[in-house]
Write a protein that holds these residues in place. Structure first.
Motif, PDB file in Angstrom:
ATOM      1  N   ALA A 623      69.832  12.222  50.297  1.00  0.00           N
ATOM      2  CA  ALA A 623      70.631  13.432  50.482  1.00  0.00           C
ATOM      3  C   ALA A 623      71.636  13.269  51.622  1.00  0.00           C
ATOM      4  N   PHE A 624      71.162  12.778  52.772  1.00  0.00           N
ATOM      5  CA  PHE A 624      72.070  12.588  53.917  1.00  0.00           C
ATOM      6  C   PHE A 624      73.123  11.525  53.617  1.00  0.00           C
ATOM      7  N   TYR A 625      72.713  10.482  52.864  1.00  0.00           N
ATOM      8  CA  TYR A 625      73.686   9.445  52.490  1.00  0.00           C
ATOM      9  C   TYR A 625      74.781  10.047  51.599  1.00  0.00           C
ATOM     10  N   ALA A 626      74.391  10.926  50.663  1.00  0.00           N
ATOM     11  CA  ALA A 626      75.355  11.514  49.736  1.00  0.00           C
ATOM     12  C   ALA A 626      76.372  12.392  50.465  1.00  0.00           C
ATOM     13  N   LYS A 647      87.625  23.515  54.135  1.00  0.00           N
ATOM     14  CA  LYS A 647      87.295  22.095  54.254  1.00  0.00           C
ATOM     15  C   LYS A 647      85.800  21.876  54.005  1.00  0.00           C
ATOM     16  N   TYR A 648      85.460  20.643  53.709  1.00  0.00           N
ATOM     17  CA  TYR A 648      84.081  20.299  53.316  1.00  0.00           C
ATOM     18  C   TYR A 648      83.143  20.332  54.522  1.00  0.00           C
ATOM     19  N   HIS A 649      81.959  20.957  54.334  1.00  0.00           N
ATOM     20  CA  HIS A 649      80.926  21.004  55.364  1.00  0.00           C
ATOM     21  C   HIS A 649      79.652  20.369  54.809  1.00  0.00           C
ATOM     22  N   PRO A 650      79.267  19.191  55.297  1.00  0.00           N
ATOM     23  CA  PRO A 650      78.051  18.537  54.791  1.00  0.00           C
ATOM     24  C   PRO A 650      76.826  19.432  55.014  1.00  0.00           C
ATOM     25  N   LEU A 651      75.990  19.575  53.988  1.00  0.00           N
ATOM     26  CA  LEU A 651      74.827  20.462  54.069  1.00  0.00           C
ATOM     27  C   LEU A 651      73.676  19.856  53.286  1.00  0.00           C
ATOM     28  N   VAL A 652      72.518  19.769  53.928  1.00  0.00           N
ATOM     29  CA  VAL A 652      71.272  19.373  53.266  1.00  0.00           C
ATOM     30  C   VAL A 652      70.258  20.479  53.520  1.00  0.00           C
ATOM     31  N   SER A 653      69.661  20.983  52.454  1.00  0.00           N
ATOM     32  CA  SER A 653      68.709  22.082  52.602  1.00  0.00           C
ATOM     33  C   SER A 653      67.382  21.723  51.943  1.00  0.00           C
ATOM     34  N   VAL A 654      66.308  22.297  52.452  1.00  0.00           N
ATOM     35  CA  VAL A 654      64.982  22.103  51.875  1.00  0.00           C
ATOM     36  C   VAL A 654      64.267  23.449  51.879  1.00  0.00           C
ATOM     37  N   ILE A 667      64.679  19.911  47.477  1.00  0.00           N
ATOM     38  CA  ILE A 667      65.620  19.264  48.404  1.00  0.00           C
ATOM     39  C   ILE A 667      66.985  19.225  47.730  1.00  0.00           C
ATOM     40  N   GLU A 668      67.980  19.815  48.379  1.00  0.00           N
ATOM     41  CA  GLU A 668      69.311  19.936  47.761  1.00  0.00           C
ATOM     42  C   GLU A 668      70.390  19.536  48.767  1.00  0.00           C
ATOM     43  N   ASP A 669      71.448  18.893  48.249  1.00  0.00           N
ATOM     44  CA  ASP A 669      72.594  18.545  49.093  1.00  0.00           C
ATOM     45  C   ASP A 669      73.880  18.836  48.349  1.00  0.00           C
ATOM     46  N   ASN A 670      74.972  18.990  49.089  1.00  0.00           N
ATOM     47  CA  ASN A 670      76.286  19.219  48.478  1.00  0.00           C
ATOM     48  C   ASN A 670      77.150  17.970  48.600  1.00  0.00           C
ATOM     49  N   GLY A 671      76.520  16.820  48.343  1.00  0.00           N
ATOM     50  CA  GLY A 671      77.206  15.538  48.503  1.00  0.00           C
ATOM     51  C   GLY A 671      77.939  15.092  47.256  1.00  0.00           C
ATOM     52  N   GLU A 721      78.509  16.012  39.514  1.00  0.00           N
ATOM     53  CA  GLU A 721      79.293  15.097  40.348  1.00  0.00           C
ATOM     54  C   GLU A 721      80.218  15.873  41.290  1.00  0.00           C
ATOM     55  N   ASN A 722      80.178  15.469  42.565  1.00  0.00           N
ATOM     56  CA  ASN A 722      80.998  16.061  43.642  1.00  0.00           C
ATOM     57  C   ASN A 722      80.694  17.535  43.899  1.00  0.00           C
ATOM     58  N   LEU A 723      79.511  17.996  43.458  1.00  0.00           N
ATOM     59  CA  LEU A 723      79.104  19.377  43.736  1.00  0.00           C
ATOM     60  C   LEU A 723      77.755  19.447  44.427  1.00  0.00           C
ATOM     61  N   PHE A 724      76.706  18.946  43.752  1.00  0.00           N
ATOM     62  CA  PHE A 724      75.379  19.056  44.351  1.00  0.00           C
ATOM     63  C   PHE A 724      74.410  18.094  43.663  1.00  0.00           C
ATOM     64  N   THR A 725      73.274  17.881  44.330  1.00  0.00           N
ATOM     65  CA  THR A 725      72.108  17.204  43.740  1.00  0.00           C
ATOM     66  C   THR A 725      70.876  17.947  44.220  1.00  0.00           C
ATOM     67  N   ARG A 726      69.956  18.240  43.269  1.00  0.00           N
ATOM     68  CA  ARG A 726      68.748  18.984  43.622  1.00  0.00           C
ATOM     69  C   ARG A 726      67.524  18.265  43.048  1.00  0.00           C
ATOM     70  N   PHE A 727      66.604  17.849  43.941  1.00  0.00           N
ATOM     71  CA  PHE A 727      65.324  17.264  43.537  1.00  0.00           C
ATOM     72  C   PHE A 727      64.226  18.305  43.748  1.00  0.00           C
ATOM     73  N   THR A 728      63.384  18.494  42.730  1.00  0.00           N
ATOM     74  CA  THR A 728      62.275  19.440  42.825  1.00  0.00           C
ATOM     75  C   THR A 728      60.954  18.698  42.649  1.00  0.00           C
ATOM     76  N   ILE A 729      60.103  18.750  43.682  1.00  0.00           N
ATOM     77  CA  ILE A 729      58.760  18.158  43.628  1.00  0.00           C
ATOM     78  C   ILE A 729      57.775  19.275  43.287  1.00  0.00           C
ATOM     79  N   ILE A 730      56.972  19.081  42.238  1.00  0.00           N
ATOM     80  CA  ILE A 730      55.953  20.055  41.833  1.00  0.00           C
ATOM     81  C   ILE A 730      54.593  19.389  41.979  1.00  0.00           C
ATOM     82  N   LEU A 731      53.753  19.920  42.875  1.00  0.00           N
ATOM     83  CA  LEU A 731      52.432  19.343  43.137  1.00  0.00           C
ATOM     84  C   LEU A 731      51.345  20.341  42.756  1.00  0.00           C
ATOM     85  N   PRO A 732      50.326  19.891  42.011  1.00  0.00           N
ATOM     86  CA  PRO A 732      49.220  20.808  41.667  1.00  0.00           C
ATOM     87  C   PRO A 732      48.358  21.082  42.899  1.00  0.00           C
ATOM     88  N   THR A 733      47.840  22.322  43.004  1.00  0.00           N
ATOM     89  CA  THR A 733      46.972  22.654  44.134  1.00  0.00           C
ATOM     90  C   THR A 733      45.514  22.660  43.727  1.00  0.00           C
TER      91      THR A 733
END
Length: 733
Positions: A623-626, A647-654, A667-671, A721-733
């Motif tokens: 995410a930070f690399y993107a 102007k573009y503002h790098p953002l990584v959110s969780v 975990i999402e980024d606007n890279g 592309e050039n908008l966002f990437t979102r990874f979703t981890i789903i863990l059973p409890t």
């Protein structure tokens, strides 16, 4: 003498003629008896003074070459005093546009800082030398620089990476027939084998190095080989042979009056005498080595001698003195970032404190000793050494195959030429037809045999190529366990702040002392406030380093595969910060906004924390690399407006979410995003969207394996592309 030398340096460097006076003055000061001189240095000084009589001597390449050689000798023996000489030598080479001399001066500066234990500055100068050599296509300089890079990595405890540099050095040196660098690479490979306990293999390499040094009449190499062979024999329990080899080395070092080699051989002889329980003789040689190391400002040898004397104190039943010496050695090793010496220092301190009855502290030092010991002898390092050795052997076999293939082509050519000759003779001499038929039959049989050999050799080549592919694959898989190891080096960042503010504070205190006599209370208060501010910054960065160490110690237990009750929100927060600071340490210009929306209702669940942490770290790194890559593209855009609100503002959110039977980590980024055609391939092993050399292609594959197989969960991805990437981890409890 040193005060006079500093005065000369300040007064006489204003122009090139004064620089010549400075060189000659420095040579006179060194020869006046304050330091020992080798015959090599005396000859170089004489040659330099003769060349300096020429007009425009400072632009003469012969003069600059000799000055570089003299600077090399001083850098090896007297690094502190040689530093101003080298800096001015570098400037002269640049002014004369003498690229080869500039590369050599940069490399010698790297050697100087490596001798002092400042591996960061050493790497900086080696990098400049390597880049300049590649840019100017000066291939002959590359093996030596690569070898020195390996020394830095080895001193920092990065043994796998160091081995890679050494084997690369060895191959280049053999191709260029550079026997001196070849001997150095063999010595350094053997040293890592020695650290891994492979004494027989180390001995073979040291013997090969000795033979090369004898053939090239390289006295320093001969001394080093005898000294190292002595240490191998000592570890193998052959103490008499060890002492014999070391005495040879010490006598040769005295003969050429080389303080560096006299220090190292003295220390090794002390180690042998300690093995014989000849404590007085051992202490004498350790003290000799320590005195030489300190006079030369050599960090690593100083630390080694302190540890050796500490073990002697334990044999003399003086644990308190042993602990004091060990503590001094530990501080020095930590300042240098030398992993092996930190391990040895923790071991002697633990042993001394156990003898003093301080068992809790002893146990703490012993645990740290084990951590360093395991890192030095880890499986990945051993595999790497075997992989590099096999790859090196393969390259030699491949060259041998090419040689044999060429011979076979000549045989085939000769056979065809023979057939044509026989045909011509058959037409001219009919009566010899029967003899010619027999000759043709024999040649046909030879051709069949040659063809069979060709097929066999081609099959062997295919097998060797398959073996090479398997070795490369094995090395890549072994490196997966080290994906988070680089993050720990983030600790160097706060340590650099601490060192810098401490140095500034020391200078301010000196100014404060001078102002006390003037009774200028206003200025004194200002300086006191500045010192207080620096101390606050030192405390802040010290706590930051402490937090990083504690976090990495807890989450780097790679052998633990058992689920544990874990606070997911805390784990997410820690690894996001580690990833951000890791990239920040590599790229000072990088910055990005981080947002965390952590569900307070999310309680602890059972996971494998170190494995889940590794998966999170991979996703945060991507995410930070993107966002970093997109930010660079935006800044390079011609229409970029720094004052624009758009102007573009790098953002990584969780964010974390909890449900009845599962939890989510998003975990999402606007890279830069991921192109649709390759989105389905990103979890495949060795597939990467990064430029060549920037990624292994194993990160997301490993992450997918951890989430789906180890934790029986799901890993989903969405991207434009050039908008966002979102990874979703789903863990059973």
């Amino acid at each position: 003498m040193i005060q006079n030398y500093i005065y000369l340096k300040r007064r006489l460097l204003s122009n090139s003629m004064n620089y010549r006076i400075f060189l000659l003055g420095m040579a006179i000061n060194f020869s006046s008896g304050a330091f020992g001189q080798s015959n090599q240095m005396n000859q170089l000084r004489t040659t330099l003074s003769q060349l300096a009589k020429k007009p425009n001597f400072e632009k003469d390449t012969q003069y600059l070459n000799v000055a570089n050689k003299l600077a090399f000798e001083y850098a090896e023996s007297y690094p502190d005093s040689a530093l101003p000489l080298l800096r001015n030598q570098l400037n002269l080479c640049r002014e004369a546009k003498f690229t080869k001399g500039e590369i050599e001066a940069l490399k010698i500066l790297g050697n100087l800082y490596q001798n002092k234990g400042d591996f960061t500055k050493a790497s900086l100068f080696y990098t400049q030398a390597y880049d300049l050599a590649e840019k100017t296509k000066l291939k002959s300089a590359l093996p030596g620089i690569l070898n020195n890079f390996g020394l830095v990595l080895m001193n920092q405890g990065k043994y796998s990476e160091a081995l890679g540099k050494y084997f690369e050095t060895l191959k280049l040196a053999e191709q260029q027939n550079n026997r001196f660098v070849q001997a150095a690479a063999l010595n350094n490979i053997a040293t890592i084998y020695f650290y891994q306990g492979k004494f027989q293999q180390a001995g073979v390499n040291y013997e090969e190095m000795l033979n090369i040094s004898l053939s090239t009449k390289d006295t320093s190499g001969i001394i080093l080989a005898y000294s190292n062979l002595g240490e191998v024999k000592l570890e193998q329990g052959i103490k008499d042979t060890a002492l014999q080899n070391l005495k040879k080395a010490y006598a040769l070092a005295q003969g050429i009056n080389n303080p560096e080699l006299m220090e190292s051989t003295s220390r090794m002889i002390a180690k042998v005498y300690a093995g014989f329980d000849s404590l007085k003789q051992a202490e004498h040689f350790y003290e000799t080595a320590l005195k030489l190391a300190r006079s030369l400002s050599y960090g690593v040898p100083t630390c080694q001698s302190l540890i050796g004397i500490a073990w002697l104190k334990m044999k003399q039943n003086l644990p308190a003195e042993a602990r004091q010496l060990g503590t001094e050695a530990l501080q020095l090793a930590e300042n240098m970032g030398q992993a092996l010496l930190q391990r040895d220092a923790h071991e002697i301190i633990a042993t001394a404190e156990a003898a003093l009855g301080e068992y809790n502290s002893a146990l703490s030092h012993y645990k740290t000793f084990k951590i360093f010991s395991d890192s030095i002898n880890n499986i990945a390092s051993v595999r790497a050494s075997e992989s590099y050795q096999a790859e090196y052997n393969f390259s030699k076999k491949e060259l041998e195959f090419e040689r044999k293939s060429l011979e076979q082509r000549w045989l085939i050519f000769s056979a065809i030429a023979g057939i044509i000759s026989i045909g011509i003779i058959a037409l001219l001499v009919n009566r010899n037809r029967q003899r010619l038929n027999k000759a043709n039959l024999s040649l046909n049989n030879q051709n069949v045999q040659i063809e069979k050999q060709k097929v066999s050799l081609e099959s062997t080549l295919d097998q060797l190529k398959n073996t090479q592919s398997q070795l490369i694959h094995a090395e890549k898989m072994a490196s997966m366990g080290e994906l988070t190891a680089g993050v720990a080096h983030e600790i160097q960042n706060p340590l650099n702040f601490i060192n810098n503010f401490a140095e500034v504070s020391r200078e301010l205190i000196e100014e404060l002392k001078e102002l006390i006599d003037t009774e200028d209370t206003k200025e004194i208060k200002i300086l006191a406030e500045e010192i207080n501010g620096n101390l606050e910054k030192i405390e802040t960065h010290g706590k930051r380093a402490d937090n990083i160490v504690k976090s990495m110690l807890y989450h780097s237990r790679t052998s633990n595969k058992n689920p544990e009750i874990t606070e997911i929100n805390l784990l997410v927060k820690q690894y996001m910060n580690l990833s951000f600071h890791g990239l920040k340490a590599k790229d000072k210009a990088f910055n990005a906004q981080m947002t965390m929306t952590l569900d307070p209702a999310l309680g602890p669940i059972k996971v494998i924390p170190n494995e889940l942490g590794r998966a999170l770290l991979n996703l945060f790194n991507n995410a930070f690399y993107a966002v970093s890559e997109r930010n660079k593209k935006e800044l390079n855009t011609e229409n970029y407006d720094s004052k624009s609100l758009d102007k573009y503002h790098p953002l990584v959110s969780v964010s974390t979410q909890t449900a009845k039977d599962h939890i989510k980590i998003i975990i999402e980024d606007n890279g830069t995003g991921i192109r649709a055609p390759v989105l389905s391939k990103i979890f495949m092993p060795f597939f990467t969207t990064k430029p060549s050399g920037s990624g292994t292609g194993l990160g997301l594959s490993l992450t997918y394996e951890i989430i789906t197989n180890l934790h029986k969960g799901k890993l989903e991805v969405e991207s434009e592309e050039n908008l966002f990437t979102r990874f979703t981890i789903i863990l059973p409890t």
